[in-house]
Design a protein around this motif. Structure first.
Motif, PDB file in Angstrom:
ATOM      1  N   GLN A   1     -53.924 -10.480  27.510  1.00  0.00           N
ATOM      2  CA  GLN A   1     -53.678 -11.799  27.045  1.00  0.00           C
ATOM      3  C   GLN A   1     -52.977 -12.762  28.047  1.00  0.00           C
ATOM      4  O   GLN A   1     -52.362 -12.416  28.879  1.00  0.00           O
TER       5      GLN A   1
ATOM      6  N   LYS B   1     -50.789 -15.823  28.449  1.00  0.00           N
ATOM      7  CA  LYS B   1     -49.761 -16.610  28.079  1.00  0.00           C
ATOM      8  C   LYS B   1     -49.424 -17.759  29.117  1.00  0.00           C
ATOM      9  O   LYS B   1     -48.308 -17.338  29.832  1.00  0.00           O
TER      10      LYS B   1
ATOM     11  N   SER C   1     -52.221  -7.639  16.487  1.00  0.00           N
ATOM     12  CA  SER C   1     -52.921  -8.468  16.961  1.00  0.00           C
ATOM     13  C   SER C   1     -54.534  -8.603  15.948  1.00  0.00           C
ATOM     14  O   SER C   1     -54.995  -9.671  16.111  1.00  0.00           O
TER      15      SER C   1
ATOM     16  N   ASN D   1     -48.237 -14.713  19.705  1.00  0.00           N
ATOM     17  CA  ASN D   1     -47.364 -13.714  20.788  1.00  0.00           C
ATOM     18  C   ASN D   1     -45.818 -13.596  20.240  1.00  0.00           C
ATOM     19  O   ASN D   1     -45.435 -12.513  20.074  1.00  0.00           O
TER      20      ASN D   1
ATOM     21  N   HIS E   1     -40.722 -13.530  26.422  1.00  0.00           N
ATOM     22  CA  HIS E   1     -42.034 -14.098  26.604  1.00  0.00           C
ATOM     23  C   HIS E   1     -41.804 -15.688  26.583  1.00  0.00           C
ATOM     24  O   HIS E   1     -42.474 -16.365  27.420  1.00  0.00           O
TER      25      HIS E   1
END
Length: 315
Positions: free
Chosen positions: A2, A4, A102, A108, A206
């Motif tokens: 992924q 991000k 997911s 996220n 994140h």
């Protein structure tokens, strides 16, 4: 894998599982060795009444070092190494739950919150009995008067029994006093501490990494950004969950049975400031700890990438 912002998140399906678990054991052990003294200091600070033994983290460090030597900072460490099992269980649960969630959400934050909380639930079910024993060992020496159980000494040479005898001694005392339930004392408090801690840490990690990637130059190594994001997320999570961590430590070390009663007594005896006990130790230790964990974990995932993905990614 992924994307991000500018940070690429390595997902479970991108990993070579044999490499992941082989390297993971060594990484977990290295982290345990690094952060254990801070864990011991935090436990003693949280259990003491007021400032009866130590005035703060650095005071505790130097007093323990003078009175008990370097070995004093590693009391109960050998027992604590069994948490390697829970560490691997945590990582596996986190990655598998992210993959499962997911299917229903690509957000996220949602994946991080659900996976982080689930991973802590599984890990704490394994960790609590180990923590109960290791915390009793941590409190020996200068802090032994604060715990219910004390090590017996060798009657011939007056020296404390060796590691295996120490552990057996504490285990037998816990079992004699509380039975099997004694090894899960503080389980609820642990869940109330670590599930929120993990659920807060991952999305903030994140989030901070994403914000830093926007601010930083495009050629800045992603691992540097992640190493900065880790301590920021750890400080945030520690601040949010510290009150419950103080209660957890007291329940486990002092042999209390009620989380609510322990919380009330803490407020009555020490006021709201009692809920911040050990917070400085958590935050001070969380910075290097988070750096070690993040750098180790992200490096572990990169080393464990499937061969066909290695050359196609920029880090």
């Amino acid at each position: 894998m992924q994307q991000k912002g500018n940070i690429q998140i390595i997902e479970w399906e991108d990993l070579d599982k044999r490499k992941f678990y082989s390297f993971g054991i060594f990484m977990t052990m290295a982290i345990r060795v690094t952060v254990y003294p801070a864990t011991l200091i935090r436990t003693r600070l949280q259990v003491q009444k007021g400032k009866s033994l130590y005035s703060g983290s650095f005071d505790a460090f130097f007093k323990i070092l003078r009175a008990e030597g370097v070995r004093g900072l590693y009391r109960g460490f050998m027992v604590n190494t069994f948490t390697i099992v829970s560490g691997q269980a945590y990582i596996t649960t986190y990655e598998l739950v992210r993959k499962y969630v997911s299917q229903y959400s690509e957000a996220n934050t949602v994946k991080s919150v659900v996976a982080g909380g689930s991973a802590s639930l599984v890990a704490q079910s394994i960790t609590v009995p180990i923590d109960v024993v290791s915390q009793q060992l941590m409190m020996q020496g200068q802090g032994e008067h604060l715990t219910r159980f004390r090590l017996s000494s060798n009657s011939e040479n007056k020296k404390p029994a060796r590691f295996f005898r120490q552990t057996r001694n504490i285990v037998s005392q816990i079992f004699a006093a509380d039975g099997c339930r004694g090894f899960y004392r503080g389980y609820v408090a642990s869940l109330l501490t670590y599930i929120p801690n993990s659920a807060v840490w991952w999305p903030f990690y994140h989030f901070y990494a994403e914000q830093l990637s926007i601010l930083a130059p495009s050629d800045c190594p992603h691992l540097v950004l992640q190493a900065i994001a880790g301590p920021l997320a750890a400080a945030t999570a520690s601040t949010v969950t510290n009150p419950m961590d103080v209660v957890r430590a007291r329940v486990q070390v002092e042999g209390r049975t009620s989380v609510i009663q322990t919380f009330r007594e803490l407020i009555r005896e020490e006021g709201c400031w009692g809920l911040t006990k050990g917070l400085s130790a958590r935050i001070i230790s969380s910075a290097p700890t988070a750096i070690v964990i993040v750098v180790g974990y992200e490096t572990l995932k990169k080393l464990s990438l499937r061969p066909e993905l290695v050359d196609s990614r920029h880090w």
